[in-house]
Enzyme design. Sequence first.
Site, PDB file in Angstrom:
ATOM      1  N   PRO A  12      45.189  50.191  44.379  1.00  0.00           N
ATOM      2  CA  PRO A  12      45.211  50.149  45.846  1.00  0.00           C
ATOM      3  C   PRO A  12      45.481  48.763  46.423  1.00  0.00           C
ATOM      4  O   PRO A  12      44.981  47.762  45.908  1.00  0.00           O
ATOM      5  CB  PRO A  12      43.804  50.626  46.237  1.00  0.00           C
ATOM      6  CG  PRO A  12      42.977  50.453  45.019  1.00  0.00           C
ATOM      7  CD  PRO A  12      43.904  50.651  43.845  1.00  0.00           C
ATOM      8  N   ARG A  20      49.684  40.314  51.724  1.00  0.00           N
ATOM      9  CA  ARG A  20      48.239  40.528  51.646  1.00  0.00           C
ATOM     10  C   ARG A  20      47.542  39.233  51.189  1.00  0.00           C
ATOM     11  O   ARG A  20      47.752  38.789  50.050  1.00  0.00           O
ATOM     12  CB  ARG A  20      47.957  41.633  50.623  1.00  0.00           C
ATOM     13  CG  ARG A  20      46.495  41.861  50.355  1.00  0.00           C
ATOM     14  CD  ARG A  20      46.270  42.765  49.143  1.00  0.00           C
ATOM     15  NE  ARG A  20      44.857  42.945  48.934  1.00  0.00           N
ATOM     16  CZ  ARG A  20      44.331  43.421  47.821  1.00  0.00           C
ATOM     17  NH1 ARG A  20      45.104  43.756  46.799  1.00  0.00           N
ATOM     18  NH2 ARG A  20      43.031  43.560  47.713  1.00  0.00           N
ATOM     19  N   TYR A  25      46.306  35.907  46.701  1.00  0.00           N
ATOM     20  CA  TYR A  25      47.156  36.672  45.768  1.00  0.00           C
ATOM     21  C   TYR A  25      48.560  36.092  45.609  1.00  0.00           C
ATOM     22  O   TYR A  25      49.336  36.603  44.799  1.00  0.00           O
ATOM     23  CB  TYR A  25      47.235  38.130  46.232  1.00  0.00           C
ATOM     24  CG  TYR A  25      45.872  38.809  46.242  1.00  0.00           C
ATOM     25  CD1 TYR A  25      45.152  38.981  45.053  1.00  0.00           C
ATOM     26  CD2 TYR A  25      45.294  39.257  47.423  1.00  0.00           C
ATOM     27  CE1 TYR A  25      43.895  39.577  45.058  1.00  0.00           C
ATOM     28  CE2 TYR A  25      44.039  39.860  47.435  1.00  0.00           C
ATOM     29  CZ  TYR A  25      43.354  40.016  46.250  1.00  0.00           C
ATOM     30  OH  TYR A  25      42.107  40.598  46.245  1.00  0.00           O
ATOM     31  N   GLU A 101      43.540  44.766  30.990  1.00  0.00           N
ATOM     32  CA  GLU A 101      43.166  44.594  32.402  1.00  0.00           C
ATOM     33  C   GLU A 101      43.890  43.358  32.948  1.00  0.00           C
ATOM     34  O   GLU A 101      43.932  42.322  32.280  1.00  0.00           O
ATOM     35  CB  GLU A 101      41.643  44.397  32.465  1.00  0.00           C
ATOM     36  CG  GLU A 101      41.107  44.132  33.844  1.00  0.00           C
ATOM     37  CD  GLU A 101      39.581  43.894  33.833  1.00  0.00           C
ATOM     38  OE1 GLU A 101      38.991  43.714  32.742  1.00  0.00           O
ATOM     39  OE2 GLU A 101      39.000  43.883  34.927  1.00  0.00           O
ATOM     40  N   ARG A 110      34.849  35.132  42.523  1.00  0.00           N
ATOM     41  CA  ARG A 110      34.833  35.622  43.904  1.00  0.00           C
ATOM     42  C   ARG A 110      33.495  36.304  44.218  1.00  0.00           C
ATOM     43  O   ARG A 110      32.484  36.010  43.597  1.00  0.00           O
ATOM     44  CB  ARG A 110      36.053  36.533  44.112  1.00  0.00           C
ATOM     45  CG  ARG A 110      37.378  35.777  43.860  1.00  0.00           C
ATOM     46  CD  ARG A 110      38.575  36.673  44.042  1.00  0.00           C
ATOM     47  NE  ARG A 110      38.639  37.182  45.415  1.00  0.00           N
ATOM     48  CZ  ARG A 110      39.422  38.200  45.783  1.00  0.00           C
ATOM     49  NH1 ARG A 110      40.206  38.787  44.886  1.00  0.00           N
ATOM     50  NH2 ARG A 110      39.424  38.610  47.029  1.00  0.00           N
TER      51      ARG A 110
HETATM   52  C1  DQA Z   1      42.644  42.183  42.159  1.00  0.00           C
HETATM   53  C2  DQA Z   1      41.178  41.738  42.281  1.00  0.00           C
HETATM   54  C3  DQA Z   1      40.325  42.854  42.846  1.00  0.00           C
HETATM   55  O1  DQA Z   1      38.991  42.410  42.983  1.00  0.00           O
HETATM   56  C4  DQA Z   1      40.834  43.259  44.227  1.00  0.00           C
HETATM   57  O2  DQA Z   1      40.081  44.343  44.700  1.00  0.00           O
HETATM   58  C5  DQA Z   1      42.279  43.559  44.228  1.00  0.00           C
HETATM   59  C6  DQA Z   1      43.174  42.674  43.491  1.00  0.00           C
HETATM   60  C7  DQA Z   1      43.541  41.037  41.684  1.00  0.00           C
HETATM   61  O3  DQA Z   1      44.646  41.323  41.221  1.00  0.00           O
HETATM   62  O4  DQA Z   1      43.178  39.870  41.808  1.00  0.00           O
HETATM   63  O5  DQA Z   1      42.747  44.475  44.895  1.00  0.00           O
HETATM   64  O6  DQA Z   1      42.715  43.222  41.209  1.00  0.00           O
END
Ligand code: DQA
Length: 145
Positions: A12, A20, A25, A101, A110
């Site tokens: 998502p 975003r 990011y 992951e 964070r």
């Molecule tokens: C994320 C980190 C997650 O905590 C966050 O909810 C995201 C992006 C990342 O790529 O840094 O949607 O997965």
Amino acid sequence: MANPVVYVLNGPNLNLLGTREPEIYGSDTLDDIAGMLEDRARDLELEVEVRQSNHEGHLIDWMHEAQAEEAKAILLNAGAYTHTSIALYDAIKAIRTPVIEVHLSDPLQREAFRHVSYVGMAAVDCVAGHGAKSYLIALEKAANL
Ligand code: DQA
């Protein structure tokens, strides 16, 4: 023979990459990342199948599909479902395809609610905190599995 396929599944809000929270990011869009992965995959003699959905069940269906297609690995950035989804944990456990992951940011640096990773409890490896490069590092790891 066709090159092995690596599924790159994105959860998502990752469709909004580029605009975003770029301070967290970065400014690359998901299409930019897909392009980088395709270039690197060519060198590694892999194919990448990059997908994104805001719906948890799609991610699960695609993991089942990856196994049925005998994918070499799955790179999974499950977005916030990382921190909530026992269904994703079960899906990773239910397939033989190895799951790595991936995160652009480093969730451990964070908010506390990002410190739990159901994905991480089942995945074989994790790459986080390198921005878009996290995906490329994860692809190298997939190549070496
Ligand atoms: C994320 C980190 C997650 O905590 C966050 O909810 C995201 C992006 C990342 O790529 O840094 O949607 O997965």
